[in-house]
Design a protein around this motif. Structure first.
Motif, PDB file in Angstrom:
ATOM      1  N   GLU A   1       0.786  -1.311   0.007  1.00 39.00           N
ATOM      2  CA  GLU A   1       0.124  -0.117  -0.016  1.00 39.00           C
ATOM      3  C   GLU A   1       0.890   1.373  -0.084  1.00 39.00           C
ATOM      4  N   LEU A   2       2.002   1.353  -0.972  1.00 38.95           N
ATOM      5  CA  LEU A   2       2.717   2.345  -1.007  1.00 38.95           C
ATOM      6  C   LEU A   2       2.794   2.863  -2.407  1.00 38.95           C
ATOM      7  N   ILE A   3       2.606   4.167  -2.700  1.00 43.61           N
ATOM      8  CA  ILE A   3       2.947   4.768  -4.042  1.00 43.61           C
ATOM      9  C   ILE A   3       4.467   5.122  -4.382  1.00 43.61           C
ATOM     10  N   ASN A   4       5.101   4.303  -5.019  1.00 45.64           N
ATOM     11  CA  ASN A   4       6.374   4.505  -5.267  1.00 45.64           C
ATOM     12  C   ASN A   4       6.751   5.588  -6.299  1.00 45.64           C
ATOM     13  N   PHE A   5       6.508   6.911  -5.933  1.00 49.43           N
ATOM     14  CA  PHE A   5       6.848   7.828  -6.963  1.00 49.43           C
ATOM     15  C   PHE A   5       8.138   7.779  -7.691  1.00 49.43           C
TER      16      PHE A   5
ATOM     17  N   SER B   1      12.685  10.222  -5.756  1.00 49.02           N
ATOM     18  CA  SER B   1      12.460  10.558  -7.088  1.00 49.02           C
ATOM     19  C   SER B   1      13.362  11.870  -7.628  1.00 49.02           C
ATOM     20  N   ILE B   2      13.370  12.942  -6.588  1.00 49.21           N
ATOM     21  CA  ILE B   2      14.073  14.048  -6.896  1.00 49.21           C
ATOM     22  C   ILE B   2      15.651  13.539  -7.081  1.00 49.21           C
ATOM     23  N   PHE B   3      16.010  12.657  -5.828  1.00 46.21           N
ATOM     24  CA  PHE B   3      17.400  12.350  -6.077  1.00 46.21           C
ATOM     25  C   PHE B   3      17.884  11.584  -7.035  1.00 46.21           C
ATOM     26  N   LEU B   4      16.875  10.799  -7.737  1.00 47.75           N
ATOM     27  CA  LEU B   4      17.327   9.967  -8.567  1.00 47.75           C
ATOM     28  C   LEU B   4      17.521  10.905 -10.027  1.00 47.75           C
ATOM     29  N   GLN B   5      16.607  12.020 -10.260  1.00 49.11           N
ATOM     30  CA  GLN B   5      16.736  12.760 -11.501  1.00 49.11           C
ATOM     31  C   GLN B   5      17.980  13.639 -11.387  1.00 49.11           C
ATOM     32  N   ASN B   6      18.388  14.129  -9.997  1.00 53.10           N
ATOM     33  CA  ASN B   6      19.670  14.996 -10.022  1.00 53.10           C
ATOM     34  C   ASN B   6      20.818  13.701 -10.319  1.00 53.10           C
ATOM     35  N   LEU B   7      20.633  12.627  -9.680  1.00 56.64           N
ATOM     36  CA  LEU B   7      21.826  11.846 -10.043  1.00 56.64           C
ATOM     37  C   LEU B   7      22.036  11.519 -11.669  1.00 56.64           C
TER      38      LEU B   7
END
Length: 295
Positions: free
Chosen positions: A31-35, A101-107
């Motif tokens: 029951e987690l939305i993995n954004f 999500s933000i971390f992976l975008q910047n990576l």
């Protein structure tokens, strides 16, 4: 014109469906939305390009390696970001998912830069550009045929894994009641990790096919695709794997028809308007079932 738009919409919809099943499987189990799932999709495209250009791997090998790396990334996301918050309030896990999500975008921007990059055309078979089937004014390229075959085959394989294997049975048991599943001897963390790996591998394949089809990839490509795939999962019924598949196809066709018959800038608006209408009339989604809140 209509028939060609339907063909293009089916191509896009099957890709959305592959991403959407990753969302809906994780939600169904914990029951987690993995954004951060959209960013895994994006990494799939960039890793495939890297294996092709830097290591000189053949296309099939590069695709398989990319899917494997993204599956591992999905497991690491669970272990590092979500497992410590398993018993925390849902809002904490949701905020963590957005942060990842933000971390992976910047990576991705640090590794590959922020500018769009083309896919490696030299790695693609020459016949991909050739028309495979033609019915009057409707043309289906070999690239589209490949997307159809790969996407449908992977979704059939996923359905077999969920319904015919012990691990799939364990996944369905966790979706019903995690505590009871644990008491019956199911390794909860291992099954959840497998769910993340499976969904992430499918998302990576979707990213690779999109970058091949549109000949472009960029670090923020996972955001739009991820939001649309999440909408497809909600449209079909969040937590329902067949619903996510069906919702992805419906959303892709609606988006393409909106671009063709309304206006290209409003293609997203048409697709989301259909989703909102379905949610208003049927909150559980097209193939979802209304369930009571677990105690």
């Amino acid at each position: 014109m209509l028939e060609q738009q339907l063909v293009n919409g089916l191509t896009l919809g099957l890709i959305y469906a592959l991403i959407a099943v990753g969302y809906t499987m994780v939600y169904g189990v914990i029951e987690l939305i993995n954004f951060a799932h959209g960013e895994v999709y994006m990494f799939g495209a960039f890793l495939c390009m890297t294996f092709l250009t830097v290591f000189g791997a053949p296309l099939i090998v590069a695709v398989l390696l990319s899917m494997a790396c993204c599956a591992l990334m999905g497991v690491l996301l669970d272990v590092v970001a979500y497992r410590p918050l398993r018993n925390a309030p849902r809002l904490a896990a949701l905020i963590t998912a957005i942060g990842m999500s933000i971390f992976l975008q910047n990576l991705a921007m640090i590794i590959w830069g922020s500018r769009p990059l083309p896919f490696v055309k030299e790695a693609l078979p020459a016949f991909f550009k050739v028309t495979a089937l033609s019915f009057g004014d409707v043309n289906i390229s070999w690239m589209q045929m490949t997307i159809y075959i790969v996407a449908i085959s992977l979704m059939i394989l996923l359905n077999v894994i969920i319904t015919k294997t012990r691990t799939g049975t364990a996944m369905r048991a966790l979706a019903q009641n995690r505590v009871c599943a644990s008491l019956m001897g199911i390794n909860v963390n291992r099954v959840i990790a497998f769910t993340f790996a499976l969904g992430s591998g499918l998302g990576a394949m979707a990213g690779i096919m999109v970058s091949m089809f549109y000949n472009t990839m960029y670090p923020t490509m996972g955001y739009n695709a991820g939001v649309k795939a999440f909408a497809a999962a909600v449209l079909g019924g969040i937590g329902s794997v067949p619903g996510a598949m069906f919702g992805g196809v419906v959303l892709g066709i609606a988006e393409t028809l909106g671009a063709g018959y309304v206006s290209s800038p409003y293609r997203d608006g048409v697709a989301y308007a259909i989703m909102i209408l379905v949610i208003i009339l049927r909150p559980s989604g097209l193939l979802g079932r209304a369930v009571t809140e677990k105690a």
